[in-house]
Enzyme design. Structure first.
Site, PDB file in Angstrom:
ATOM      1  N   ASN A 185      -6.366   6.585   1.400  1.00  0.00           N
ATOM      2  CA  ASN A 185      -5.722   6.163   2.652  1.00  0.00           C
ATOM      3  C   ASN A 185      -5.223   7.369   3.446  1.00  0.00           C
ATOM      4  OD1 ASN A 185      -6.121   3.425   2.274  1.00  0.00           O
ATOM      5  ND2 ASN A 185      -4.161   3.110   1.250  1.00  0.00           N
TER       6      ASN A 185
ATOM      7  N   ASN B  39       0.843  -1.193   0.000  1.00  0.00           N
ATOM      8  CA  ASN B  39       0.000   0.000   0.000  1.00  0.00           C
ATOM      9  C   ASN B  39       0.877   1.240   0.000  1.00  0.00           C
ATOM     10  OD1 ASN B  39      -2.702  -0.456  -0.121  1.00  0.00           O
ATOM     11  ND2 ASN B  39      -3.004  -0.595   2.087  1.00  0.00           N
TER      12      ASN B  39
ATOM     13  N   LYS C 261      -5.490   5.225  -4.487  1.00  0.00           N
ATOM     14  CA  LYS C 261      -5.625   4.558  -3.189  1.00  0.00           C
ATOM     15  C   LYS C 261      -4.885   5.348  -2.108  1.00  0.00           C
ATOM     16  CE  LYS C 261      -5.805  -0.050  -1.276  1.00  0.00           C
ATOM     17  NZ  LYS C 261      -5.217  -1.377  -1.234  1.00  0.00           N
TER      18      LYS C 261
ATOM     19  N   SER D  21      -6.572  -0.576   8.076  1.00  0.00           N
ATOM     20  CA  SER D  21      -5.379  -1.367   8.404  1.00  0.00           C
ATOM     21  C   SER D  21      -4.486  -0.600   9.382  1.00  0.00           C
ATOM     22  CB  SER D  21      -4.607  -1.699   7.127  1.00  0.00           C
ATOM     23  OG  SER D  21      -4.290  -0.515   6.437  1.00  0.00           O
TER      24      SER D  21
END
Ligand SMILES: NC(=O)c1ccc[n+]([C@@H]2O[C@H](COP(=O)([O-])OP(=O)(O)OC[C@H]3O[C@@H](n4cnc5c(N)ncnc54)[C@H](OP(=O)(O)O)[C@@H]3O)[C@@H](O)[C@H]2O)c1
Length: 294
Positions: A181, A95, A177, A249
């Site tokens: 995030n 990520n 993404k 996460s």
């Protein structure tokens, strides 16, 4: 055969879904030779028992999946790559941004590709891996030598039965993404709440607009398509509402006392700001607050 470096949640999801007998985990130097055994809980089927061997000396994989956390990736690859052929494509699942560029710069002659995935996997108890959310995985090249291999790598991964697509501009996917995030994860970690709850919190409401202004400047400086701060906020909040009950996460890592990936999300944006002379006080504040939680 497909080798997987990083026998965590993501690695075990791919190992359980790719054809049995064609997958092996890459051992750490000196790792015990026993196979990795665990139960795998698919989304809508009964759980199965999975056994994955370690890659043996002399075995030559067709593909290397890298499913370590961003902060461990360079060190893990430095140990693993000397025994893996120069021509084996490396597919990075991390990520955020920053770790992918480090790998591509460190091994410019190896084919380096990146994946952006919305699959979700976790390990709620030792020995159990749960496929927690079905998604899509996009695969694209990060360097010229990786380009001709995108189709082949996509096909190899699609044997898992998961949805895998080739992607011309994988950096665009990784950026999309990253923006989401950057606008959700740190807030959920600092506020210790599920994604949707940040929207009502004064701390989020105080900082989201200046954060989106920073990200908007950074996107332009990085040569990515421009987005207004308002459009970025809308995107972030649509995802926060759609995933309202989820634990990010980053919050999960803080709760489990694991190192977070903040250095590759808001921390990456902060470093990018320094490179381009763009002040990023909100990204810096969020990075420092999450680092203190660690
Ligand atoms: N899980 C998801 O749903 C998901 C979804 C999208 C993206 N991702 C991304 O995928 C990456 C992996 O996530 P994850 O959830 O699978 O993390 P994880 O469960 O922590 O798995 C990482 C694995 O890498 C291993 N590892 C660390 N250093 C290593 C080294 N030097 N050599 C070999 N193995 C090493 C860890 O082993 P130890 O535990 O023994 O340290 C652990 O098993 C992250 O960047 C994450 O953001 C995950």
């Amino acid at each position: 055969m497909i080798a997987i470096l990083g026998a965590g949640s993501m690695g075990r999801l791919w190992a359980a879904t790719l054809p049995a007998g064609q997958v092996a985990f890459v051992p750490r130097p000196g790792q015990a030779p026993d196979s990795v055994c665990y139960r795998f809980q698919p989304i809508d089927d009964k759980s199965v028992s999975v056994t994955v061997p370690w890659l043996q000396p002399g075995q030559s994989p067709d593909l290397l999946l890298v499913t370590t956390k961003a902060g461990n990736t360079l060190e893990a690859l430095k140990a693993a790559l000397p025994s893996i052929a120069n021509s084996t494509p490396i597919l990075l699942f991390q990520n955020g941004l920053g770790s992918q560029q480090q790998v591509a710069q460190t091994w410019p002659s190896r084919p380096v590709l990146a994946a952006s995935t919305t699959e979700g996997a976790n390990r709620p108890e030792p020995g159990l891996t749960v496929h927690a959310g079905r998604g899509d995985t996009w695969v694209g090249a990060l360097n010229p030598v990786g380009h001709p291999l995108v189709k082949r790598v996509t096909q190899l991964l699609a044997d898992s039965g998961l949805a895998v697509h080739p992607e011309q501009d994988i950096l665009a996917k990784l950026w999309q993404k990253l923006v989401i995030n950057a606008g959700i994860n740190a807030f959920t970690a600092v506020l210790d709440c599920p994604n949707g709850e940040i929207l009502e919190q004064p701390f989020y409401q105080r900082w989201i607009n200046p954060l989106c202004r920073e990200i908007s400047h950074l996107l332009a400086a990085a040569g990515r398509p421009e987005h207004t701060p308002e459009a970025l906020r809308e995107t972030i909040e649509a995802v926060a509402r759609r995933t309202a009950a989820n634990t990010s996460s980053m919050r999960a890592d803080v709760l489990a006392r694991r190192t977070t990936e903040i250095d590759f999300i808001n921390g990456y944006l902060m470093r990018l700001g320094r490179q381009h002379g763009i002040p990023t006080p909100v990204n810096q504040m969020l990075t420092e607050q999450v680092q203190q939680l660690n």
